[in-house]
Write an enzyme that holds these catalytic residues in place. Structure first.
Site, PDB file in Angstrom:
ATOM      1  N   LYS A  34     -10.732  -0.484  10.282  1.00  0.00           N
ATOM      2  CA  LYS A  34     -10.776  -1.778   9.418  1.00  0.00           C
ATOM      3  C   LYS A  34     -11.031  -2.977  10.036  1.00  0.00           C
ATOM      4  CE  LYS A  34      -7.399  -0.186   5.823  1.00  0.00           C
ATOM      5  NZ  LYS A  34      -8.204   0.417   4.993  1.00  0.00           N
ATOM      6  N   ASP A  48       3.221  -4.476   7.815  1.00  0.00           N
ATOM      7  CA  ASP A  48       2.091  -3.610   7.691  1.00  0.00           C
ATOM      8  C   ASP A  48       0.838  -4.764   7.770  1.00  0.00           C
ATOM      9  OD1 ASP A  48      -0.161  -2.267   7.192  1.00  0.00           O
ATOM     10  OD2 ASP A  48       0.618  -1.903   4.896  1.00  0.00           O
ATOM     11  N   HIS A  60       0.784  -1.165  -0.154  1.00  0.00           N
ATOM     12  CA  HIS A  60      -0.142  -0.017   0.115  1.00  0.00           C
ATOM     13  C   HIS A  60       1.015   1.310   0.054  1.00  0.00           C
ATOM     14  CE1 HIS A  60      -2.870   2.920   1.732  1.00  0.00           C
ATOM     15  NE2 HIS A  60      -3.867   1.986   1.228  1.00  0.00           N
ATOM     16  N   GLN A  62      -4.254  -5.136   7.112  1.00  0.00           N
ATOM     17  CA  GLN A  62      -5.399  -5.988   6.516  1.00  0.00           C
ATOM     18  C   GLN A  62      -5.269  -7.398   7.088  1.00  0.00           C
ATOM     19  OE1 GLN A  62      -7.764  -5.397   4.426  1.00  0.00           O
ATOM     20  NE2 GLN A  62      -6.651  -3.109   3.781  1.00  0.00           N
ATOM     21  N   CYS A  91      -4.653   2.626  -3.697  1.00  0.00           N
ATOM     22  CA  CYS A  91      -3.553   3.036  -2.980  1.00  0.00           C
ATOM     23  C   CYS A  91      -2.153   1.987  -2.997  1.00  0.00           C
ATOM     24  CB  CYS A  91      -3.717   3.260  -1.682  1.00  0.00           C
ATOM     25  SG  CYS A  91      -4.796   4.690  -1.565  1.00  0.00           S
TER      26      CYS A  91
END
Lengths: 152, 425
Positions: free
Chosen positions: B243, B217, B140, B220, B383
Site C-alpha cells: 500500500k 493498525d 478492518h 492506511q 473487509c
C-alpha cells in the site's frame, strides 16, 4: 460493446421492475444465500404441487445482475414441471460458467439469454448465479431434488 | 498535521512518469486509478531495485559466508534499517518482517495465545476469563477477527468502541471501556473505509493508567502521513508494503524492544533459533525469533526502495498533496445528486479515502460502469463489514488517492458517476 452486452436492456428492465418479487406461502423449501465478497443476499422459496413447481418466490438485496437474475428465475421456473425446471437451471449454470463460449438455448432460457454477456465478466458470474444456487438448495429442502445442497 | 495552506512540494505530472502502469488504457480510456487504499501502484525505481537484486545479489540471508549471501543479507537488513528510520523506531531490531499487516497482527495475537498457554508466560501477554481486549467498530477484519479468535481460545472478552454519525471513534465511554481488566487495546490509525484518522493519544493515556498494551493498525496511515512510533507512544504497529509503493508479500510488525523480548515465538523453524537439540530448543532474540524460515527477501528490498522514494518526496508533502486532492474530491462529490458520503465530510482528521453511496444503485453496478470508463474504484464492504452495518448499507463504493492522483482524475470519477445515474436512474 462488451459493456452493453453486460447491462442488456432486458436485465435493466428486470432490475427496475422485478417480476414476482416477495416471499409467499405456502412453500416446501426455503434457502438464503449470501455472496460474502459483496454482501448480496437472496432468499428463494419453492412450492411444489404434484410434479410442478407451483411457485418460486424470492426476496433479495444486491446489484442489478443478482436481482434481475432472481426475477428471470421466477419467470422461467414457476409453473414448470420439476424435470423441466432442473433442465433450465442446469442450462443457466452452464451458460454462466462458460466464459462466454457457450451458445445459449433461447427456447429453454428465454430472458435468461440476456445474461450471456455476464459470463465474460468473471467477477460478476457469482452475482448472476446467486439466486440459482439458492433455488437448488430450496428445491433440495422441498424434497424435489435429490443431492447435496450447494454453496454459492 | 500539515495544513491545506502548505503547497505540494513535488511535481505530480513529473512523478506520474515514474509509474509505468499509469500510462496504460482500460476499456479504451486512460487508466484512472482510484484504488490505492486497496493496493498502490509501484514506481519504476522500486521495480528496478527488485530486478537488480534478483539479477545481481540473489542469495539466502543470514546463513551464508559467500559473497552473494552477504550482499543479500546486507540488502535485507538495510531495508529493516530504512523501515525503522521511516517510523522513527529507536532500533532496527524492533522491526519484524512478515508477509502483510494481517500476519503482523496475528503474530501478536498468537504470542498472547502462547504466553497464556505456558506457566512461565510474561504476565503482560497472559489472557484468561475475565480479561478484556478492546477494538473498535471501525476495524478492518484483519484487526478484528484475530482478536475474536484469541478471545475464543483464551476465554477473554472482546469489547469495542462504537462510531459517531460523522464517522469518528466514540470515545465517550473510554474510561469504562478501557479498565483494570483490559490487557490490550488494538485500534486502527486511519480507517480503510471511512478515511477517518484517529488520534490515539487519549486511548494511550488511559491504557497506561490501567496497564494495558496498545496496538495501532497503521496499514492506511504509514503510506500516507508521517508516522512516529515514539510520538504516538503505542506498543505495536502493523503496516504493509504494497500500500506504500512497495511490492506485495512484505509487511511489518514494529514492537517496543522490551515487549518483543518478552514475547514467545509463534512460528518455529530455521533462523529463529539459538540452539536446537532433540529434546528442545532455545530461541534467537527479536526480530529473528519471529522470522522463521527464508523471509521475503526481495520484497523487503523493494519496500526499502519504496521508502527511499517516499522519503525523497517527504511524507509531509505526501500528506499535503492528498489533503488537497481530498478537499477537491469532497467538494466535487457533493455536487453529485443523491450521493451520500460515509465518514468525515471535512478534510480535517481524515485521509484520501472516500466511501459513498448513490441512492438506489448498488456499488457493484457503480464500479462496473466506472470501470467501463477506465475509472478503477473498489466496491463492497472493504473487509470492514461492521462499518457498513453501522451505517445501514450492504456495501459502498470507495475512491482512494495517493501521490500520483490528480484533480483531473477526480473529475473523471464525477463524470463516470453521471453516467452511472443515467444507466440506472
Amino acid at each position: 460493446m462488451q459493456f452493453d452486452q453486460l447491462y442488456q436492456e432486458i436485465i435493466l428492465e428486470h432490475y427496475k421492475r422485478p417480476h414476482g418479487r416477495g416471499l409467499r406461502e405456502p412453500f416446501g423449501g426455503e434457502a438464503h444465500h449470501v455472496n460474502p465478497t459483496c454482501g448480496d443476499e437472496v432468499t428463494i422459496r419453492v412450492a411444489v404441487a404434484g410434479e410442478k413447481l407451483a411457485d418460486v418466490s424470492y426476496e433479495g438485496m444486491g446489484c442489478s445482475i443478482s436481482q434481475a437474475s432472481a426475477s428471470v428465475l421466477h419467470d422461467l421456473l414457476t409453473d414448470q414441471p420439476v424435470g423441466e425446471a432442473l433442465k433450465v437451471h442446469d442450462a443457466f449454470v452452464e451458460l454462466m460458467q462458460g466464459r462466454g463460449q457457450v451458445e445459449p438455448d433461447e427456447e429453454l432460457l428465454g430472458d435468461g439469454v440476456a445474461f450471456s454477456g455476464v459470463a465474460r465478466y468473471p467477477a460478476r458470474v457469482k452475482c448472476a448465479l446467486l439466486p440459482w444456487m439458492a433455488f437448488k438448495d430450496a428445491a433440495v429442502r422441498a424434497g424435489v431434488v435429490v443431492g447435496p445442497e450447494v454453496k454459492a | 498535521m500539515t495544513t491545506l495552506a502548505n503547497p505540494t512540494t513535488f511535481d505530480v505530472a513529473a512523478l506520474r512518469a515514474d509509474f509505468p502502469i499509469l500510462g496504460r488504457e482500460v476499456n479504451g480510456h486512460p487508466l484512472v486509478y482510484l484504488d490505492s487504499a486497496n493496493t498502490s501502484q509501484k514506481p519504476r525505481q522500486v521495480l528496478e531495485v527488485m530486478r537488480a537484486h534478483h539479477e545481481r545479489h540473489n542469495g539466502n540471508v543470514s546463513r551464508s559466508v559467500h559473497t552473494l549471501g552477504t550482499e543479500a543479507t546486507l540488502a535485507y537488513e538495510g531495508a529493516r534499517e530504512k523501515v525503522a528510520a521511516f517510523v522513527n523506531a529507536p532500533s532496527a531490531s524492533e522491526v519484524v518482517f512478515g508477509k502483510n499487516s494481517t500476519e503482523a497482527i496475528n503474530l501478536v495475537a498468537y504470542a498472547f495465545s502462547n504466553a497464556s498457554a505456558s506457566a512461565g508466560g510474561d504476565p503482560r501477554f497472559r489472557l484468561g476469563p475475565g480479561d478484556e481486549i478492546v477494538v473498535s467498530e471501525m476495524e478492518h477484519h484483519s484487526n478484528l477477527v484475530p482478536w475474536q479468535l484469541l478471545c475464543e481460545r483464551t476465554g477473554a472478552t472482546l469489547r469495542w468502541f462504537s462510531l459517531t454519525e460523522e464517522g469518528r471513534l466514540d470515545e465517550s465511554s473510554l474510561t469504562e471501556l478501557v479498565n483494570e481488566r483490559t490487557k490490550l487495546v488494538s485500534v486502527v490509525h486511519m480507517s480503510n473505509i471511512l478515511g477517518t484518522i484517529n488520534d490515539p493519544s487519549r486511548i494511550v493515556a488511559r491504557a497506561r493508567e490501567v496497564g494495558a498494551l496498545v496496538m495501532l493498525d497503521c496499514s492506511q496511515s504509514v503510506p500516507h502521513l508521517p508516522v512516529d512510533v515514539q510520538a504516538l507512544g503505542v506498543d505495536f504497529i502493523a503496516f504493509t508494503g504494497h500500500k506504500m509503493l512497495g511490492p506485495t508479500g512484505i509487511g511489518v510488525l514494529w514492537g517496543r524492544g522490551e515487549l518483543l523480548e518478552a514475547m514467545p515465538p509463534v512460528f518455529g523453524g530455521g533462523s529463529m533459533i539459538e540452539t536446537v537439540t532433540m529434546a528442545g530448543s532455545t530461541f534467537a532474540p527479536a526480530p529473528a525469533r519471529f522470522e522463521a524460515g527464508t523471509p521475503p527477501i526481495v520484497e523487503a528490498v523493494g519496500l526499502g526502495a519504496a521508502i527511499d522514494y517516499l522519503s525523497d518526496l517527504g511524507m509531509a508533502a505526501v500528506q499535503a498533496h492528498e489533503q488537497e486532492i481530498t478537499a477537491y474530491a469532497l467538494d466535487a462529490l457533493s455536487s453529485v445528486p443523491t450521493l451520500q458520503i460515509f465518514g468525515p465530510a471535512v478534510v480535517e482528521g481524515r485521509g484520501g479515502t472516500i466511501s459513498f453511496a448513490l441512492e438506489g444503485i448498488h456499488p457493484h453496478d457503480v464500479g462496473q460502469v466506472l470501470d467501463d470508463e477506465g475509472v478503477e474504484v473498489r466496491v463492497g464492504h472493504h473487509c470492514a463489514r461492521p462499518v457498513c452495518v453501522r451505517y445501514g448499507v450492504p456495501a459502498t463504493t470507495r475512491a482512494s488517492f495517493y501521490v500520483y492522483t490528480t484533480t483531473e482524475e477526480v473529475d473523471a470519477l464525477v463524470r463516470g458517476l453521471e453516467r452511472v445515474r443515467k444507466v440506472f436512474g
